[in-house]
Design a protein around this motif. Structure first.
Motif, short mmCIF file in Angstrom:
data_model
loop_
_atom_site.label_atom_id
_atom_site.label_comp_id
_atom_site.label_asym_id
_atom_site.label_seq_id
_atom_site.Cartn_x
_atom_site.Cartn_y
_atom_site.Cartn_z
N ALA A 85 0.81 -1.22 0.00
CA ALA A 85 0.00 0.00 0.00
C ALA A 85 0.84 1.27 0.00
O ALA A 85 0.43 2.30 -0.55
N THR A 86 2.03 1.22 0.62
CA THR A 86 2.88 2.41 0.69
C THR A 86 3.85 2.51 -0.49
O THR A 86 4.62 3.46 -0.56
N ALA A 87 3.78 1.55 -1.41
CA ALA A 87 4.67 1.58 -2.58
C ALA A 87 3.99 2.20 -3.79
O ALA A 87 4.59 2.28 -4.86
N PHE A 146 -10.26 -3.23 -1.95
CA PHE A 146 -11.29 -2.69 -1.06
C PHE A 146 -10.69 -2.39 0.31
O PHE A 146 -10.88 -1.32 0.88
N THR A 147 -9.92 -3.36 0.83
CA THR A 147 -9.31 -3.19 2.15
C THR A 147 -8.34 -2.02 2.16
O THR A 147 -8.36 -1.19 3.09
N MET A 148 -7.49 -1.89 1.15
CA MET A 148 -6.55 -0.76 1.12
C MET A 148 -7.28 0.56 1.06
O MET A 148 -6.85 1.55 1.67
N SER A 149 -8.41 0.60 0.34
CA SER A 149 -9.16 1.86 0.24
C SER A 149 -9.77 2.25 1.59
O SER A 149 -9.94 3.44 1.88
N GLN A 150 -10.08 1.26 2.42
CA GLN A 150 -10.63 1.53 3.74
C GLN A 150 -9.54 1.87 4.76
O GLN A 150 -9.81 2.43 5.82
N GLN A 151 -8.30 1.50 4.43
CA GLN A 151 -7.16 1.77 5.31
C GLN A 151 -6.38 3.00 4.84
O GLN A 151 -5.17 3.08 5.04
N ALA A 152 -7.06 3.92 4.22
CA ALA A 152 -6.41 5.12 3.71
C ALA A 152 -7.28 6.34 4.01
O ALA A 152 -8.49 6.22 4.22
N PHE A 156 -8.20 13.06 -2.19
CA PHE A 156 -8.09 13.34 -3.63
C PHE A 156 -9.37 13.00 -4.39
O PHE A 156 -9.86 13.80 -5.19
N TYR A 157 -9.92 11.83 -4.17
CA TYR A 157 -11.04 11.34 -4.98
C TYR A 157 -12.37 11.93 -4.52
O TYR A 157 -12.59 12.12 -3.32
N GLN A 158 -13.26 12.16 -5.48
CA GLN A 158 -14.62 12.59 -5.17
C GLN A 158 -15.41 11.45 -4.53
O GLN A 158 -16.33 11.67 -3.76
N ASP A 159 -14.98 10.23 -4.87
CA ASP A 159 -15.84 9.06 -4.62
C ASP A 159 -14.95 7.92 -4.14
O ASP A 159 -13.93 7.61 -4.76
N GLU A 160 -15.33 7.26 -3.04
CA GLU A 160 -14.54 6.15 -2.51
C GLU A 160 -14.47 4.98 -3.47
O GLU A 160 -13.46 4.30 -3.56
N GLU A 161 -15.55 4.75 -4.19
CA GLU A 161 -15.57 3.63 -5.14
C GLU A 161 -14.54 3.86 -6.25
O GLU A 161 -13.84 2.94 -6.66
N GLU A 162 -14.44 5.09 -6.73
CA GLU A 162 -13.46 5.42 -7.76
C GLU A 162 -12.04 5.15 -7.25
O GLU A 162 -11.19 4.60 -7.96
N MET A 163 -11.77 5.53 -5.99
CA MET A 163 -10.46 5.27 -5.40
C MET A 163 -10.20 3.77 -5.32
O MET A 163 -9.11 3.29 -5.67
N ALA A 164 -11.19 3.01 -4.86
CA ALA A 164 -11.03 1.57 -4.73
C ALA A 164 -10.77 0.92 -6.09
O ALA A 164 -9.98 -0.03 -6.20
N LEU A 165 -11.39 1.44 -7.15
CA LEU A 165 -11.17 0.89 -8.49
C LEU A 165 -9.74 1.16 -8.97
O LEU A 165 -9.15 0.33 -9.68
N ASP A 166 -9.18 2.30 -8.60
CA ASP A 166 -7.77 2.55 -8.95
C ASP A 166 -6.83 1.65 -8.15
O ASP A 166 -5.82 1.17 -8.68
N TYR A 167 -7.16 1.42 -6.88
CA TYR A 167 -6.40 0.41 -6.12
C TYR A 167 -6.49 -0.94 -6.82
O TYR A 167 -5.51 -1.70 -6.91
N ALA A 168 -7.68 -1.27 -7.34
CA ALA A 168 -7.88 -2.55 -8.02
C ALA A 168 -7.02 -2.67 -9.27
O ALA A 168 -6.47 -3.73 -9.57
#
Length: 344
Positions: A85-87, A146-152, A156-168
């Motif tokens: 997650a930090t890389a 999903f887990t990384m998005s909840q641990q951050a 930056f993102y308007q939407d948590e789902e959009e952030m989780a999709l970029d993590y994906a």
């Protein structure tokens, strides 16, 4: 070499040696979300070599116990998620944010200050090292999007789902590289789907399936209630599990021993193989093989033996190494008892 009926594997982590990591510091906190280099007892200039040596010990212990699928024991990690997650690009690790941990306490976490992208492969060296040092099937674990998005902390993102999709997307690139480097199985750790079931129901499977776009190898997804060392009161059932039958992964890993899970829930995952947790990591008493065998038998009315992989409830990171090895050996011997009973 083909796997036997009821093959055995770790969920991911094994006990790190005391000469490598400060186990008292490790046990005195929740799993770190940002880097926690103060946990290592080896000077930085020797750390990579020491982690390699510890990995060889973990491989040897797993082979000596008789496991069929080998992991690297996550010897190079401070927690299951923070190394990956930090890389990532877009994450400001020098100015961390805050998020609540499973106990409801604030914890320093990666702060998302830009678009999340994978800069480079993170775990490819680990899987190549593992592949070079065992002839058995190997599994590598990655933290779930999903887990990384909840641990951050999202700045930056308007939407948590959009952030989780970029993590994906970042996890997707990593998984493909891990298979190309020799992994037989890649496991995605998604414990926060259980922690935040309402959000998981909204977009968890969508995000998970994005991480699996065009992935052709065998993928497992691990859901648990948290490490036994830090989460003591666990529910008797999952708040989010049956939904994963719609995920594109082939295997689902469940914690069943400590929470005494009602295994009828496994009937809701008819298309998946089940990685069945049969080792209670909250109890320092080493199970007998007979206890393990009975825990496996309890699953058989609900899941065909051909669909079961035998494992601990969760990672063994927090156990004393002698206890971890004893439990691992009991797990292998317990699986062998049931295998014989089934005539395999």
């Amino acid at each position: 070499m083909p796997l036997p009926l009821l093959p055995t594997s770790l969920v991911g982590s094994y006990a790190q040696p005391e000469w490598l990591i400060d186990r008292k510091k490790l046990a005195g906190r929740f799993p770190p979300r940002v880097r926690a280099k103060e946990l290592w007892t080896v000077p930085p200039e020797h750390l990579a070599q020491a982690q390699d040596d510890a990995t060889l010990l973990a491989i040897h212990d797993q082979e000596r116990a008789g496991l069929d699928i080998i992991t690297d024991g996550e010897m190079r990690r401070e927690s299951y998620s923070n190394r990956f997650a930090t890389a990532l690009e877009g994450v400001d690790i020098d100015n961390p944010g805050t998020a609540l941990d499973r106990s409801g306490h604030p914890n320093p976490v990666p702060r998302v200050a830009g678009r999340v992208r994978r800069r480079h492969p993170v775990e490819v060296r680990e899987v190549k090292f593992l592949r070079a040092n065992t002839d058995r099937m190997i599994k590598m674990t990655v933290p779930g999007p999903f887990t990384m998005s909840q641990q951050a902390q999202n700045d930056f993102y308007q939407d948590e789902e959009e952030m989780a999709l970029d993590y994906a997307a970042a996890v997707n690139a990593e998984i493909k590289d891990l298979f190309a480097a020799g992994a037989d199985v890649v496991q995605i750790d998604e414990p926060w789907m259980q922690q935040h079931p309402d959000k998981a129901r909204q977009y968890g499977v969508k995000v998970l399936n994005r991480a699996l776009d065009d992935v052709t190898g065998t993928v497992a997804v691990h859901l648990c209630f948290g490490y036994a060392a830090v989460v003591h009161d666990k529910p008797a059932g999952y708040s989010f599990l049956a939904e994963l039958d719609g995920a594109h992964a082939q295997q689902i890993s469940v914690e069943a021993a400590q929470p005494k899970l009602d295994l009828a829930i496994l009937e809701k995952l008819p298309s998946k193989d089940i990685i069945l947790g049969v080792i209670d990591l909250s109890d320092m008493t080493i199970e007998t093989p007979q206890t393990v065998a009975e825990r496996i038998r309890r699953a058989l009315p609900h899941v065909a033996a051909e669909r079961i992989i035998v494992a601990p409830d969760c990672g063994m990171k927090y156990l004393p190494r002698a206890v971890a090895f004893g439990k691992m050996k009991a797990m292998v011997d317990g699986a062998a008892i049931v295998r014989r009973e089934l005539g395999a």
